[in-house]
Design a protein around this motif. Structure first.
Motif, PDB file in Angstrom:
ATOM      1  N   VAL A  40      33.021 -23.139  37.549  1.00  0.00           N
ATOM      2  CA  VAL A  40      32.020 -22.837  38.578  1.00  0.00           C
ATOM      3  C   VAL A  40      31.294 -21.561  38.173  1.00  0.00           C
ATOM      4  CG1 VAL A  40      31.630 -22.337  41.020  1.00  0.00           C
ATOM      5  CG2 VAL A  40      33.596 -23.741  40.338  1.00  0.00           C
ATOM      6  N   SER A  99      27.172 -25.169  32.372  1.00  0.00           N
ATOM      7  CA  SER A  99      28.511 -25.584  32.794  1.00  0.00           C
ATOM      8  C   SER A  99      29.175 -26.463  31.733  1.00  0.00           C
ATOM      9  CB  SER A  99      28.465 -26.279  34.161  1.00  0.00           C
ATOM     10  OG  SER A  99      27.424 -27.196  34.216  1.00  0.00           O
ATOM     11  N   TYR A 120      31.433 -17.925  34.069  1.00  0.00           N
ATOM     12  CA  TYR A 120      31.931 -19.053  34.880  1.00  0.00           C
ATOM     13  C   TYR A 120      33.388 -18.807  35.226  1.00  0.00           C
ATOM     14  CZ  TYR A 120      27.732 -21.736  33.867  1.00  0.00           C
ATOM     15  OH  TYR A 120      26.430 -22.168  33.808  1.00  0.00           O
TER      16      TYR A 120
END
Lengths: 126, 328
Positions: A81, A58, A35
């Motif tokens: 993200v 996430s 991420y």
């Protein structure tokens, strides 16, 4: 024979010596996807890309990002993200922007009128 | 903390010439202009290979380096020292994460790097194959090994590969805290009781040879760094970094009335160069090839951590998650 260490915590592991023909301990993907982390120092400032974390989701990425990118200095907010969800421009296309810095007509510095005004004033007052 | 970018003696000069000469010229021109190379740029295979090896070794050094110091967290003298050491060890593990992801951008997965650490294929800094016998060893590691690492990392942070430079920028900042806290522990012991001074002197004596090994073999012994220096993969030679380190830190040891176990050690004021007894490089090669006091323990502990943590990772994993290389 377990490894004998100066460190009692290592002795409690009862760890065996790694054999000479040790195969892979990890399979592909065991350490999860990555991420991208964006960090905002204070309210009102922008979020900046600071690095990555590996995480299974996430939510976990956020927990790890707090630890990895927020453990020192100021932090007001974080975004994470999944790297797979970012579309990146190809560096080979960098040249499409090559002439942009010279587009002075898009820039306030591209408009200089003082000389004209001064000349006009000098002519009309002279 | 780390030293090296260990290039095996006798390693072959990268054969860049056999690749696309036009792309190679563009690549070299970009580096010569001081621009950075980014992950999906064209790069010579030898550049990629050496950077993976170097960043991976650096990452392994951080994660293995946290083991000798971690030993002392439970026995640190006082709450503040314990907090500081926990913060430092956490930083080192964090550095490993940053570096693994920088290496991943070059195409080797973190899993493969850790596999190669455990099976002994890839190396880490030799100093971490030595034990931290007393609290004074923590002082010597935190002060001098971190200082040596900073010399190396500051040089590397001016290199050509973008992701590595970005990781090093953050790492150097945190290392400067490590150095300060290490120096603080060092000075406390050096200005303490005679027993504390004695403990510190003994730790210094134990660590001096590994510290002299830290920057790798003398330039006379390790050839073939010319291309790597032109490509800004290796930024300073081993001897240059060793001299820098001696120049900055030997005076800080001597000013506390401590000695170093090398009667030849002195600065030649006419040349500005430090003179010293060449450390035993056979010992260095023996230890780096697996036969040091703690090599087996370090790898066994790393393996246990991966194996016994597997169920936690499996429990958290999602079936639809798939690997993707980090962007930058």
């Amino acid at each position: 024979m377990p490894i004998l260490s100066l460190d009692p915590r290592v002795n409690r592991l009862q760890a065996e010596q790694v054999s000479d023909d040790q195969g892979p301990v990890l399979a592909a993907g065991d350490h999860w996807p990555s991420y991208q982390v964006f960090h905002q120092r204070r309210r009102g400032e922008k979020h900046s890309s600071v690095g990555i974390v590996h995480a299974p989701s996430s939510e976990m990425a956020m927990a790890l990002a707090k630890e990895q990118y927020g453990r020192r200095g100021e932090t007001s907010n974080l975004w994470v993200v999944c790297s797979a969800d970012v579309l990146e421009m190809d560096y080979a296309d960098e040249d499409v922007f090559r002439t942009t810095p010279s587009k002075s007509y898009r820039d306030p510095a591209g408009y200089k009128v003082n000389e004209k005004i001064d000349a006009f004033k000098a002519k009309n007052q002279g | 903390m780390y030293g090296g970018g260990y290039v095996p003696v006798g390693a072959e000069e990268p054969k860049a010439a056999i690749e696309n000469p036009e792309l190679l010229a563009q690549f070299e021109a970009r580096i010569a202009r001081g621009e950075k190379i980014e992950p999906r740029d064209w790069m010579p295979a030898a550049y990629r290979k050496q950077l993976i090896r170097m960043i991976e070794q650096h990452a392994h050094s951080e994660i293995i380096g946290s083991l000798p110091e971690g030993t002392w967290i439970t026995r640190a003298p006082g709450f503040r020292r314990k907090l500081a050491l926990m913060a430092k060890v956490q930083d080192e593990v964090g550095h490993a994460q940053l570096l693994y992801s920088a290496a991943e951008t070059l195409g080797k997965s973190r899993e493969d790097m850790i596999n190669d650490l455990i099976n002994g294929k890839s190396k880490y800094s030799n100093v971490f194959n030595y034990p931290a016998e007393t609290w004074a060893d923590v002082a010597v590691i935190g002060f001098l090994i971190d200082a040596a690492a900073i010399v190396n990392q500051v040089a590397n942070s001016k290199g050509s590969y973008g992701p590595y430079c970005r990781a090093l920028e953050r790492i150097c900042y945190e290392e400067s805290f490590h150095l300060k806290q290490g120096h603080s522990v060092f000075v406390w012991l050096a200005t303490g009781t005679s027993m504390q001074r004695d403990m510190l002197q003994q730790a210094l004596n134990r660590w001096w040879e590994p510290i002299m090994h830290f920057f790798g073999p003398s330039d006379k012994m390790s050839q073939h760094t010319e291309t790597l220096m032109r490509w800004k993969v290796k930024m300073a030679t081993n001897d240059v970094m060793r001299q820098q380190f001696l120049n900055m830190y030997v005076p800080k040891i001597w000013e506390l009335g401590l000695s170093l176990p090398d009667p030849q050690l002195r600065k030649d004021e006419s040349t500005g160069q430090w003179l010293f007894t060449e450390p035993n490089w056979d010992t260095f090669f023996k230890v780096i090839n697996g036969d040091g006091p703690c090599n087996r323990e370090r790898l066994a502990v790393r393996k246990v951590a991966e194996e016994r943590g597997a169920w936690v990772r499996a429990a958290l994993s999602r079936a639809d998650a798939r690997y993707v290389t980090p962007l930058a």
